[in-house]
Design a protein around this motif. Structure first.
Motif, mmCIF file in Angstrom:
data_model
loop_
_atom_site.group_PDB
_atom_site.id
_atom_site.type_symbol
_atom_site.label_atom_id
_atom_site.label_comp_id
_atom_site.label_asym_id
_atom_site.label_seq_id
_atom_site.Cartn_x
_atom_site.Cartn_y
_atom_site.Cartn_z
ATOM 1 N N HIS A 1 -12.355 116.478 -0.116
ATOM 2 C CA HIS A 1 -11.869 115.541 -1.142
ATOM 3 C C HIS A 1 -12.358 114.113 -0.846
ATOM 4 C CE1 HIS A 1 -9.556 118.616 -3.024
ATOM 5 N NE2 HIS A 1 -8.690 118.735 -2.053
ATOM 6 N N PHE A 2 -12.314 113.724 0.417
ATOM 7 C CA PHE A 2 -12.786 112.403 0.836
ATOM 8 C C PHE A 2 -14.248 112.213 0.404
ATOM 9 C CE2 PHE A 2 -14.237 109.207 3.898
ATOM 10 C CZ PHE A 2 -13.156 108.339 3.969
ATOM 11 N N LYS A 3 -15.040 113.242 0.656
ATOM 12 C CA LYS A 3 -16.462 113.205 0.305
ATOM 13 C C LYS A 3 -16.661 113.147 -1.210
ATOM 14 C CE LYS A 3 -20.446 116.271 0.301
ATOM 15 N NZ LYS A 3 -20.898 117.636 0.601
ATOM 16 N N ALA B 1 -17.072 112.463 9.242
ATOM 17 C CA ALA B 1 -16.874 112.289 7.801
ATOM 18 C C ALA B 1 -17.112 110.842 7.385
ATOM 19 C CB ALA B 1 -15.464 112.726 7.412
ATOM 20 N N VAL B 2 -16.618 109.902 8.166
ATOM 21 C CA VAL B 2 -16.801 108.480 7.839
ATOM 22 C C VAL B 2 -18.282 108.109 7.919
ATOM 23 C CG1 VAL B 2 -16.314 106.123 8.600
ATOM 24 C CG2 VAL B 2 -14.470 107.808 8.500
ATOM 25 N N TYR C 1 -8.814 111.731 -9.221
ATOM 26 C CA TYR C 1 -8.775 111.635 -7.761
ATOM 27 C C TYR C 1 -7.999 110.401 -7.303
ATOM 28 C CZ TYR C 1 -11.634 115.415 -5.842
ATOM 29 O OH TYR C 1 -12.093 116.643 -5.419
ATOM 30 N N LYS C 2 -8.158 109.292 -8.015
ATOM 31 C CA LYS C 2 -7.404 108.088 -7.655
ATOM 32 C C LYS C 2 -5.902 108.355 -7.682
ATOM 33 C CE LYS C 2 -10.513 104.291 -8.991
ATOM 34 N NZ LYS C 2 -10.699 103.148 -9.915
ATOM 35 N N THR C 3 -5.453 109.034 -8.731
ATOM 36 C CA THR C 3 -4.028 109.370 -8.836
ATOM 37 C C THR C 3 -3.609 110.318 -7.721
ATOM 38 O OG1 THR C 3 -4.104 109.121 -11.246
ATOM 39 C CG2 THR C 3 -2.259 110.369 -10.336
ATOM 40 N N LEU C 4 -4.426 111.322 -7.464
ATOM 41 C CA LEU C 4 -4.103 112.316 -6.445
ATOM 42 C C LEU C 4 -3.962 111.699 -5.065
ATOM 43 C CD1 LEU C 4 -6.465 115.168 -7.674
ATOM 44 C CD2 LEU C 4 -3.990 115.345 -7.454
ATOM 45 N N VAL C 5 -4.799 110.702 -4.773
ATOM 46 C CA VAL C 5 -4.730 110.045 -3.467
ATOM 47 C C VAL C 5 -3.575 109.048 -3.428
ATOM 48 C CG1 VAL C 5 -5.940 108.462 -1.913
ATOM 49 C CG2 VAL C 5 -7.169 110.368 -2.935
ATOM 50 N N ARG C 6 -3.449 108.265 -4.477
ATOM 51 C CA ARG C 6 -2.394 107.238 -4.508
ATOM 52 C C ARG C 6 -1.010 107.867 -4.373
ATOM 53 N NH1 ARG C 6 -3.607 105.318 -9.042
ATOM 54 N NH2 ARG C 6 -2.007 106.361 -10.303
ATOM 55 N N GLU C 7 -0.791 108.979 -5.066
ATOM 56 C CA GLU C 7 0.511 109.651 -5.029
ATOM 57 C C GLU C 7 0.600 110.689 -3.907
ATOM 58 O OE1 GLU C 7 2.921 108.688 -6.954
ATOM 59 O OE2 GLU C 7 1.685 107.321 -8.153
ATOM 60 N N ARG C 8 -0.496 110.836 -3.139
ATOM 61 C CA ARG C 8 -0.570 111.768 -2.006
ATOM 62 C C ARG C 8 -0.338 113.227 -2.443
ATOM 63 N NH1 ARG C 8 -0.601 108.957 2.859
ATOM 64 N NH2 ARG C 8 0.038 110.791 4.055
ATOM 65 N N ILE C 9 -0.631 113.509 -3.688
ATOM 66 C CA ILE C 9 -0.458 114.870 -4.203
ATOM 67 C C ILE C 9 -1.463 115.815 -3.556
ATOM 68 C CG2 ILE C 9 -0.588 116.303 -6.298
ATOM 69 C CD1 ILE C 9 0.196 113.681 -7.840
ATOM 70 N N ILE C 10 -2.630 115.291 -3.266
ATOM 71 C CA ILE C 10 -3.729 116.118 -2.766
ATOM 72 C C ILE C 10 -3.615 116.390 -1.265
ATOM 73 C CG2 ILE C 10 -5.429 114.371 -2.062
ATOM 74 C CD1 ILE C 10 -7.428 115.893 -3.854
ATOM 75 N N TYR C 11 -2.687 115.708 -0.604
ATOM 76 C CA TYR C 11 -2.545 115.844 0.845
ATOM 77 C C TYR C 11 -1.907 117.187 1.191
ATOM 78 C CZ TYR C 11 -3.644 110.938 1.770
ATOM 79 O OH TYR C 11 -4.282 109.727 1.887
ATOM 80 N N GLU C 12 -2.415 117.799 2.263
ATOM 81 C CA GLU C 12 -1.819 119.017 2.793
ATOM 82 C C GLU C 12 -1.583 118.814 4.274
ATOM 83 O OE1 GLU C 12 -2.945 122.875 1.345
ATOM 84 O OE2 GLU C 12 -4.413 121.978 0.003
ATOM 85 N N GLN C 13 -0.354 119.107 4.716
ATOM 86 C CA GLN C 13 0.072 118.864 6.089
ATOM 87 C C GLN C 13 -0.198 117.406 6.472
ATOM 88 O OE1 GLN C 13 -1.961 121.959 8.330
ATOM 89 N NE2 GLN C 13 -0.355 123.436 7.857
ATOM 90 N N ILE D 1 -12.904 104.009 1.880
ATOM 91 C CA ILE D 1 -13.315 104.542 3.187
ATOM 92 C C ILE D 1 -12.544 103.849 4.300
ATOM 93 C CG2 ILE D 1 -15.229 104.740 4.819
ATOM 94 C CD1 ILE D 1 -17.104 105.025 2.389
ATOM 95 N N GLU D 2 -12.437 102.530 4.217
ATOM 96 C CA GLU D 2 -11.744 101.759 5.249
ATOM 97 C C GLU D 2 -10.253 102.107 5.298
ATOM 98 O OE1 GLU D 2 -11.103 99.179 8.326
ATOM 99 O OE2 GLU D 2 -13.048 99.742 7.460
ATOM 100 N N THR D 3 -9.634 102.250 4.127
ATOM 101 C CA THR D 3 -8.186 102.448 4.054
ATOM 102 C C THR D 3 -7.764 103.865 4.402
ATOM 103 O OG1 THR D 3 -8.055 100.769 2.317
ATOM 104 C CG2 THR D 3 -6.156 102.239 2.558
ATOM 105 N N TYR D 4 -8.530 104.853 3.938
ATOM 106 C CA TYR D 4 -8.064 106.239 4.022
ATOM 107 C C TYR D 4 -8.712 107.057 5.132
ATOM 108 C CZ TYR D 4 -5.538 105.502 -0.330
ATOM 109 O OH TYR D 4 -4.659 105.045 -1.276
ATOM 110 N N GLN D 5 -9.615 106.470 5.912
ATOM 111 C CA GLN D 5 -10.240 107.255 6.984
ATOM 112 C C GLN D 5 -9.216 107.701 8.025
ATOM 113 O OE1 GLN D 5 -12.619 104.813 9.954
ATOM 114 N NE2 GLN D 5 -12.547 103.348 8.253
ATOM 115 N N SER D 6 -8.133 106.927 8.184
ATOM 116 C CA SER D 6 -7.094 107.294 9.153
ATOM 117 C C SER D 6 -6.285 108.502 8.690
ATOM 118 C CB SER D 6 -6.159 106.110 9.402
ATOM 119 O OG SER D 6 -5.554 105.687 8.196
ATOM 120 N N ASP D 7 -6.417 108.907 7.422
ATOM 121 C CA ASP D 7 -5.680 110.064 6.900
ATOM 122 C C ASP D 7 -6.445 111.370 7.075
ATOM 123 O OD1 ASP D 7 -3.699 108.346 6.166
ATOM 124 O OD2 ASP D 7 -4.182 108.325 4.032
#
Length: 478
Positions: A310-312, A346-347, A291-303, A331-337
């Motif tokens: 995924h956040f949960k 969710a937060v 999951y760390k890789t998926l978020v860091r590289e934004r692979i898991i992002y859709e639109q 939570i602090e860094t990625y809640q805006s995504d």
């Protein structure tokens, strides 16, 4: 309001698409019936919800046909013709977005009309686009095969053009396409069988994976990774293949398009989840790292957004692994995504989940009491955290009221599946058994453990088991 297929299609169109459809309907090439334009001009202003009273059958009929009496049969025929045009528009829009398909159709047209000069010039342009390095994907393999097949068919139609396009090249492209898709869908089939405990029938795939080693020219980064994913999911000794897959994914991201990469990571995640559910705790760390890789590289992002699910999952894993500082920063860094309409709920839920793991039960209550959850699934999970929190605080009176209201919500809410209903109902059941054990010992731990074997599907099942273990082996006071 008058509802039919045409209206349902129009509701899905954006404002820009409505403008494009307007041009489509006004073109005599596509539409030669003025009556359809008249209908279109009546209903177009009702976009996007189409709730205007004008969409009443009688009102539409009288506006369109200038008759005192309604003609519903004529209206149905007119809407039927409009529906066919809407279907044609959707098909045209989709076809137009497929650049390679448009190019291949143009090549085919040049070939059929004997325009060999233009065919040769344009085919070189198309070939450069398809054969030059592009991200590996099953879609790329499809396009390459279709292009090479067109080249071969063209040479059959015009032998005078020179040496024939080698059929071996067509076969090689077909083999790569077949292997890539066969492996991909076989992985999905095995994965589904694992999740739903179904029997998976894999035709031809086993001999193909064995024979693949003898044909190195068919290998590609995509095929090799799907082969590792297949071995991970299908073999008895999974772990070596899994770690090869994980290593391959981290080393070759630029050679795969995002959709294929996301799909392969999903297969790796599902394997790890299965192993974790089988009691192999180290795989919690594996899931967390993926999951760390998926978020860091934004692979898991859709639109360009991170899904709440995924956040949960990431926060739950961080809390489980006691990675508290990292998880707070996440939570602090990625809640805006997160999608704006889901972010606040969710937060709030995930902060409460983290606070519970840290043992800060009072702050959990303060946080969850101040939030009104709009998402039913977050609401159910928040109720689950409250149940556990009241129990940890030994507030059994408050917990009794909460369990009763929770049960009432489960009875009334029809959005939950039968499986989800069972998960939360079992949480209520086993929490009540724990209360009875704590307060008056009217049930034994052995009875609760026996019931747990019969009803293993529980929301927060790991917490129930931890409580049973702590009661069976209480820590000695120092």
């Amino acid at each position: 309001m008058y509802q039919n297929k045409a209206i349902q299609i129009l509701r899905t169109l954006s404002s820009w698409e409505m403008k494009s459809l307007d041009k489509y309907l006004r073109s005599p090439f596509f539409n030669q019936r003025p009556a359809i334009l008249k209908l279109w001009e009546l209903i177009q202003p009702c976009h996007p919800d189409f709730s205007d009273p004008l969409l009443d059958r009688t009102a539409l009929s009288r506006h369109l046909f200038d008759r005192e009496q309604e003609d519903l049969q004529a209206l149905r025929y007119l809407f039927s013709d409009l529906t066919k045009l809407c279907d044609g528009f959707l098909a045209y829009q989709t076809w137009q977005s497929k650049t390679t398909e448009v190019q291949l159709h143009l090549l085919q047209a040049y070939d059929q009309r004997g325009l060999s000069k233009y065919y040769d010039t344009y085919s070189k342009k198309v070939e450069h686009h398809l054969i030059s390095p592009v991200p590996d994907s099953t879609e790329t393999f499809t396009k390459r095969f279709l292009f090479r097949e067109q080249q071969h068919l063209s040479d059959q139609n015009a032998q005078a053009r020179g040496s024939a396009y080698p059929v071996e090249t067509v076969i090689e492209s077909l083999d790569q396409l077949y292997l890539a898709k066969k492996l991909r869908y076989s992985c999905e089939g095995i994965n589904r069988a694992n999740v739903f405990q179904e029997q998976s029938q894999m035709f031809l795939i086993q001999p193909l994976t064995v024979e693949l080693a003898s044909f190195p020219h068919l290998h590609s980064p995509l095929i090799d990774l799907y082969l590792l994913a297949f071995q991970t999911l299908a073999k008895d000794n999974h772990e070596p293949a899994y770690f090869q897959l994980k290593n391959g994914l981290t080393q070759a991201p630029k050679e795969l398009n995002r959709a294929e990469l996301r799909n392969l990571y999903s297969l790796a995640l599902n394997y790890c989840i299965k192993r974790l559910n089988q009691g192999h705790e180290p795989f919690a760390r594996e899931i967390f790292d993926l999951y760390k890789t998926l978020v860091r590289e934004r692979i898991i992002y859709e639109q360009n957004a991170l899904a709440v699910a995924h956040f949960k999952n990431i926060v739950t894993l961080g809390a489980r692994l006691k990675e508290f500082e990292w998880t707070e920063n996440f939570i602090e860094t990625y809640q805006s995504d997160l999608a704006v309409e889901q972010a606040s709920n969710a937060v709030a839920y995930n902060l409460a989940n983290l606070l519970f793991a840290k043992g800060d039960f009072r702050r959990v209550l303060q946080l969850l009491r101040s939030v009104e959850f709009t998402d039913v699934f977050l609401q159910m999970d928040a109720k689950s955290i409250l149940v556990k929190t009241y129990f940890e605080l030994e507030d059994y009176d408050g917990l009794g009221y909460l369990l009763s209201s929770f049960k009432m919500i489960l009875r009334r809410d029809k959005r939950l599946s039968s499986y989800q209903h069972r998960l939360y109902s079992n949480l209520i059941k086993f929490t009540r058994l724990l209360i009875r054990f704590q307060l008056d010992h009217t049930v034994t731990l052995a009875y609760i453990e026996d019931q747990l074997k019969k009803h293993p599907d529980i929301a927060g099942g790991s917490w129930i088991r931890e409580k049973l273990a702590s009661f069976a082996h209480p820590k000695k006071e120092s």
